[in-house]
Design a protein around this motif. Structure first.
Motif, PDB file in Angstrom:
ATOM      1  N   ILE A   1      46.433  54.990  38.918  1.00 46.31           N
ATOM      2  CA  ILE A   1      45.656  56.233  38.907  1.00 46.31           C
ATOM      3  C   ILE A   1      45.377  56.639  37.474  1.00 46.31           C
ATOM      4  CG2 ILE A   1      45.707  58.697  39.431  1.00 46.31           C
ATOM      5  CD1 ILE A   1      47.298  58.034  41.949  1.00 46.31           C
ATOM      6  N   VAL A   2      44.112  56.927  37.198  1.00 46.59           N
ATOM      7  CA  VAL A   2      43.693  57.421  35.887  1.00 46.59           C
ATOM      8  C   VAL A   2      42.811  58.636  36.131  1.00 46.59           C
ATOM      9  CG1 VAL A   2      42.578  56.870  33.696  1.00 46.59           C
ATOM     10  CG2 VAL A   2      43.743  55.062  34.973  1.00 46.59           C
ATOM     11  N   GLY A   3      43.388  59.832  36.001  1.00 48.75           N
ATOM     12  CA  GLY A   3      42.629  61.047  36.268  1.00 48.75           C
ATOM     13  C   GLY A   3      42.185  61.109  37.715  1.00 48.75           C
ATOM     14  N   ASP A   4      40.890  61.193  37.932  1.00 50.35           N
ATOM     15  CA  ASP A   4      40.338  61.287  39.280  1.00 50.35           C
ATOM     16  C   ASP A   4      40.025  59.925  39.887  1.00 50.35           C
ATOM     17  OD1 ASP A   4      40.421  64.057  39.518  1.00 50.35           O
ATOM     18  OD2 ASP A   4      38.494  64.318  38.504  1.00 50.35           O
ATOM     19  N   TYR A   5      40.429  58.855  39.232  1.00 51.44           N
ATOM     20  CA  TYR A   5      40.034  57.525  39.684  1.00 51.44           C
ATOM     21  C   TYR A   5      41.250  56.630  39.907  1.00 51.44           C
ATOM     22  CZ  TYR A   5      35.416  59.090  38.262  1.00 51.44           C
ATOM     23  OH  TYR A   5      34.251  59.809  38.144  1.00 51.44           O
ATOM     24  N   MET A   6      41.030  55.622  40.732  1.00 50.46           N
ATOM     25  CA  MET A   6      42.010  54.572  40.942  1.00 50.46           C
ATOM     26  C   MET A   6      41.412  53.241  40.504  1.00 50.46           C
ATOM     27  SD  MET A   6      43.765  55.305  44.648  1.00 50.46           S
ATOM     28  CE  MET A   6      44.969  56.638  44.864  1.00 50.46           C
ATOM     29  N   PHE A   7      42.193  52.453  39.778  1.00 49.24           N
ATOM     30  CA  PHE A   7      41.797  51.115  39.369  1.00 49.24           C
ATOM     31  C   PHE A   7      42.609  50.122  40.202  1.00 49.24           C
ATOM     32  CE2 PHE A   7      40.242  53.661  36.015  1.00 49.24           C
ATOM     33  CZ  PHE A   7      39.314  52.937  35.269  1.00 49.24           C
ATOM     34  N   VAL A   8      41.898  49.188  40.838  1.00 51.57           N
ATOM     35  CA  VAL A   8      42.535  48.269  41.781  1.00 51.57           C
ATOM     36  C   VAL A   8      42.145  46.830  41.443  1.00 51.57           C
ATOM     37  CG1 VAL A   8      42.788  47.614  44.206  1.00 51.57           C
ATOM     38  CG2 VAL A   8      42.456  50.024  43.595  1.00 51.57           C
ATOM     39  N   PRO A   9      43.103  45.983  41.026  1.00 47.76           N
ATOM     40  CA  PRO A   9      42.796  44.562  40.801  1.00 47.76           C
ATOM     41  C   PRO A   9      42.824  43.785  42.109  1.00 47.76           C
ATOM     42  CG  PRO A   9      45.079  44.991  40.263  1.00 47.76           C
ATOM     43  CD  PRO A   9      44.499  46.311  40.693  1.00 47.76           C
ATOM     44  N   HIS A  10      41.831  42.932  42.303  1.00 45.62           N
ATOM     45  CA  HIS A  10      41.757  42.067  43.478  1.00 45.62           C
ATOM     46  C   HIS A  10      42.013  40.628  43.058  1.00 45.62           C
ATOM     47  CE1 HIS A  10      40.096  45.410  45.728  1.00 45.62           C
ATOM     48  NE2 HIS A  10      39.114  45.527  44.843  1.00 45.62           N
ATOM     49  N   LEU A  11      42.927  39.984  43.734  1.00 43.20           N
ATOM     50  CA  LEU A  11      43.277  38.610  43.390  1.00 43.20           C
ATOM     51  C   LEU A  11      42.061  37.686  43.504  1.00 43.20           C
ATOM     52  CD1 LEU A  11      45.987  37.082  42.656  1.00 43.20           C
ATOM     53  CD2 LEU A  11      45.928  36.268  45.009  1.00 43.20           C
ATOM     54  N   ALA A  12      41.252  37.891  44.529  1.00 42.97           N
ATOM     55  CA  ALA A  12      40.055  37.077  44.748  1.00 42.97           C
ATOM     56  C   ALA A  12      39.216  37.735  45.834  1.00 42.97           C
ATOM     57  CB  ALA A  12      40.425  35.651  45.146  1.00 42.97           C
ATOM     58  N   ASP A  13      37.972  37.257  45.996  1.00 39.51           N
ATOM     59  CA  ASP A  13      37.091  37.886  46.975  1.00 39.51           C
ATOM     60  C   ASP A  13      37.128  37.217  48.342  1.00 39.51           C
ATOM     61  OD1 ASP A  13      35.643  35.557  46.547  1.00 39.51           O
ATOM     62  OD2 ASP A  13      33.964  36.535  45.539  1.00 39.51           O
ATOM     63  N   ASN A  14      37.831  36.079  48.464  1.00 41.30           N
ATOM     64  CA  ASN A  14      37.924  35.405  49.763  1.00 41.30           C
ATOM     65  C   ASN A  14      39.267  34.700  49.912  1.00 41.30           C
ATOM     66  OD1 ASN A  14      37.009  34.593  52.323  1.00 41.30           O
ATOM     67  ND2 ASN A  14      36.127  32.700  51.527  1.00 41.30           N
ATOM     68  N   TRP A  15      40.297  35.338  49.426  1.00 43.16           N
ATOM     69  CA  TRP A  15      41.657  34.804  49.473  1.00 43.16           C
ATOM     70  C   TRP A  15      42.313  35.269  50.768  1.00 43.16           C
ATOM     71  CZ3 TRP A  15      44.034  32.105  45.329  1.00 43.16           C
ATOM     72  CH2 TRP A  15      45.408  31.882  45.462  1.00 43.16           C
ATOM     73  N   PRO A  16      43.086  34.440  51.459  1.00 38.83           N
ATOM     74  CA  PRO A  16      43.518  33.080  51.125  1.00 38.83           C
ATOM     75  C   PRO A  16      42.651  31.966  51.729  1.00 38.83           C
ATOM     76  CG  PRO A  16      44.801  33.883  52.960  1.00 38.83           C
ATOM     77  CD  PRO A  16      43.854  34.999  52.603  1.00 38.83           C
ATOM     78  N   LYS A  17      41.542  32.333  52.411  1.00 38.84           N
ATOM     79  CA  LYS A  17      40.704  31.301  53.021  1.00 38.84           C
ATOM     80  C   LYS A  17      40.185  30.323  51.975  1.00 38.84           C
ATOM     81  CE  LYS A  17      39.154  34.116  56.941  1.00 38.84           C
ATOM     82  NZ  LYS A  17      37.977  34.717  57.612  1.00 38.84           N
ATOM     83  N   ASP A  18      39.803  30.861  50.825  1.00 36.17           N
ATOM     84  CA  ASP A  18      39.274  30.018  49.762  1.00 36.17           C
ATOM     85  C   ASP A  18      40.116  30.228  48.512  1.00 36.17           C
ATOM     86  OD1 ASP A  18      37.882  28.632  47.859  1.00 36.17           O
ATOM     87  OD2 ASP A  18      36.030  29.813  48.016  1.00 36.17           O
ATOM     88  N   ARG A  19      41.001  29.298  48.217  1.00 34.82           N
ATOM     89  CA  ARG A  19      41.905  29.426  47.072  1.00 34.82           C
ATOM     90  C   ARG A  19      41.182  29.235  45.742  1.00 34.82           C
ATOM     91  NH1 ARG A  19      47.449  30.901  48.421  1.00 34.82           N
ATOM     92  NH2 ARG A  19      47.483  30.687  50.683  1.00 34.82           N
ATOM     93  N   GLN A  20      39.923  28.813  45.797  1.00 37.43           N
ATOM     94  CA  GLN A  20      39.131  28.690  44.574  1.00 37.43           C
ATOM     95  C   GLN A  20      38.317  29.957  44.295  1.00 37.43           C
ATOM     96  OE1 GLN A  20      39.650  25.958  42.667  1.00 37.43           O
ATOM     97  NE2 GLN A  20      41.122  25.458  44.282  1.00 37.43           N
ATOM     98  N   SER A  21      38.309  30.887  45.229  1.00 30.64           N
ATOM     99  CA  SER A  21      37.569  32.127  45.006  1.00 30.64           C
ATOM    100  C   SER A  21      38.228  32.928  43.883  1.00 30.64           C
ATOM    101  CB  SER A  21      37.503  32.952  46.292  1.00 30.64           C
ATOM    102  OG  SER A  21      38.802  33.274  46.767  1.00 30.64           O
ATOM    103  N   LEU A  22      37.431  33.737  43.208  1.00 30.90           N
ATOM    104  CA  LEU A  22      37.873  34.461  42.021  1.00 30.90           C
ATOM    105  C   LEU A  22      37.924  35.959  42.284  1.00 30.90           C
ATOM    106  CD1 LEU A  22      35.736  32.495  39.385  1.00 30.90           C
ATOM    107  CD2 LEU A  22      38.086  32.034  40.125  1.00 30.90           C
ATOM    108  N   GLY A  23      38.563  36.696  41.350  1.00 33.92           N
ATOM    109  CA  GLY A  23      38.796  38.111  41.562  1.00 33.92           C
ATOM    110  C   GLY A  23      38.010  39.026  40.649  1.00 33.92           C
ATOM    111  N   TYR A  24      38.284  40.324  40.789  1.00 38.99           N
ATOM    112  CA  TYR A  24      37.606  41.360  40.019  1.00 38.99           C
ATOM    113  C   TYR A  24      38.432  42.642  40.131  1.00 38.99           C
ATOM    114  CZ  TYR A  24      35.996  42.594  44.721  1.00 38.99           C
ATOM    115  OH  TYR A  24      35.953  42.916  46.051  1.00 38.99           O
ATOM    116  N   ILE A  25      37.939  43.736  39.571  1.00 39.60           N
ATOM    117  CA  ILE A  25      38.649  45.020  39.578  1.00 39.60           C
ATOM    118  C   ILE A  25      37.718  46.093  40.131  1.00 39.60           C
ATOM    119  CG2 ILE A  25      39.646  46.843  38.131  1.00 39.60           C
ATOM    120  CD1 ILE A  25      40.445  44.591  36.170  1.00 39.60           C
TER     121      ILE A  25
END
Length: 348
Positions: free
Chosen positions: A256-280
């Protein structure tokens, strides 16, 4: 944007990581300008080339978590047994390192106790939670909660993270074990437990999160449900308040940073695709996504969030993050080829 350009940018970034130590400041600055600005709206960031890259004397394996102490020192947790904890300054220079006893080092939290700060480390392989000083002395060790009758042995207990209340109570998330959430007092006495399959907590779910004390109501648990692609809001007694769907995600932790939440995602299609990549993702107080850093712009249709995906190939597998007081973001990455953390600074 062509796939060729995405692969080229990914190659450029990895080259920056591996070759940064040999570059001069002017060359690094020139290279950084070639990297993409990540995110949308007022949450846009630019990578800092080569931040935190150290030599072979200080190796990393999986970089799972980071915290910042009151002096601004940045603590990295890795499961490499030469140095479980690496301490940086904000410029990415090594200040200290310690730890050879946490082969499953995973979750890390820093807590203020009267006149000192302490660390809480979860270890998947040792099936324990450790409380330590900032220098690595062990102050408390918690094993599996045998008394609740849900575990046949300690091997079933694989705690992923701890979440902390201002009064010293804390919750242990068994996110890699049996998905229960245990509440302890500051002395390590078990007070309560909930969750698990009978409590509506699916397996590969309660990985990390935060205790939201911003009000106006009572504090609540906000749980990153990893493979379930959701965030759960729970009372401190475990009652479900709301479940937020995040299609195309894999939330691992929350800050939590002020009025916002920052959330890291391991990947966009995990665990179906272990080569998929993440974002925040950045979420507002209403749990609406306002920016995806390293991901596609959030899009809502009739109030429903559409599936998200990584974009640009910058991140591999973000596992935690720290948003520092100056707005910089530090990101450790798990299962990412023994890479050091990355640093992003706000685009001005």
């Amino acid at each position: 944007m062509s796939d060729h350009w995405l692969h080229r940018r990914d190659f450029l970034y990895q080259s920056l990581l591996s070759g940064a130590c040999a570059m001069g400041a002017r060359e690094l600055a020139a290279q950084e300008k070639r990297l993409p600005v990540l995110g949308q709206g007022k949450f846009q960031y630019r990578p800092v080339a080569g931040w935190g890259v150290l030599d072979a004397k200080t190796p990393v394996k999986n970089c799972s978590a980071m915290v910042v102490d009151s002096k601004g020192r940045i603590f990295l947790l890795t499961d490499h047994l030469k140095n479980n904890v690496i301490i940086y300054n904000k410029d990415g220079q090594l200040l200290n390192k310690w730890g050879t006893r946490f082969p499953g080092a995973h979750g890390l939290e820093i807590v203020q106790e009267e006149n000192r700060e302490v660390l809480f480390i979860t270890d998947l392989n040792r099936h324990r939670v450790f409380k330590t000083t900032l220098d690595g002395d062990i102050l408390m060790e918690l094993t599996y909660p045998k008394s609740i009758g849900k575990y046949a042995s300690e091997k079933e207990f694989r705690p992923s993270w701890t979440l902390h209340l201002p009064n010293g109570d804390f919750f242990v998330l068994d996110g890699y074990g049996k998905d229960y959430i245990m509440r302890y007092n500051r002395d390590g006495k078990l007070l309560n437990y909930f969750g698990g399959p009978e409590g509506g907590i699916a397996h590969w779910g309660p990985h990390g999160g935060i205790i939201d004390v911003r009000g106006p109501g009572e504090p609540e648990l906000v749980i990153a449900m990893s493979d379930q692609q959701t965030i759960k809001r729970l009372t401190l007694e475990g009652k479900l308040m709301e479940e937020i769907s995040l299609p195309g995600s894999n939330p691992r932790m929350i800050q939590i940073v002020g009025d916002y939440m920052f959330v890291p995602h391991l990947a966009d299609n995990w665990p179906k695709d272990r080569q998929s990549l993440g974002y925040i993702s950045v979420l507002d107080r209403d749990y609406q996504i306002v920016s995806n850093i390293g991901g596609s712009a959030p899009r809502y249709v009739n109030g429903k969030l559409q599936p998200m995906q990584q974009q640009g190939g910058f991140f591999r597998h973000p596992h935690d993050l720290v948003v520092a007081s100056d707005g910089a973001i530090y990101v450790p990455q798990f299962a990412s080829g023994n890479t050091y953390p990355v640093k992003l600074v706000p685009e001005t």
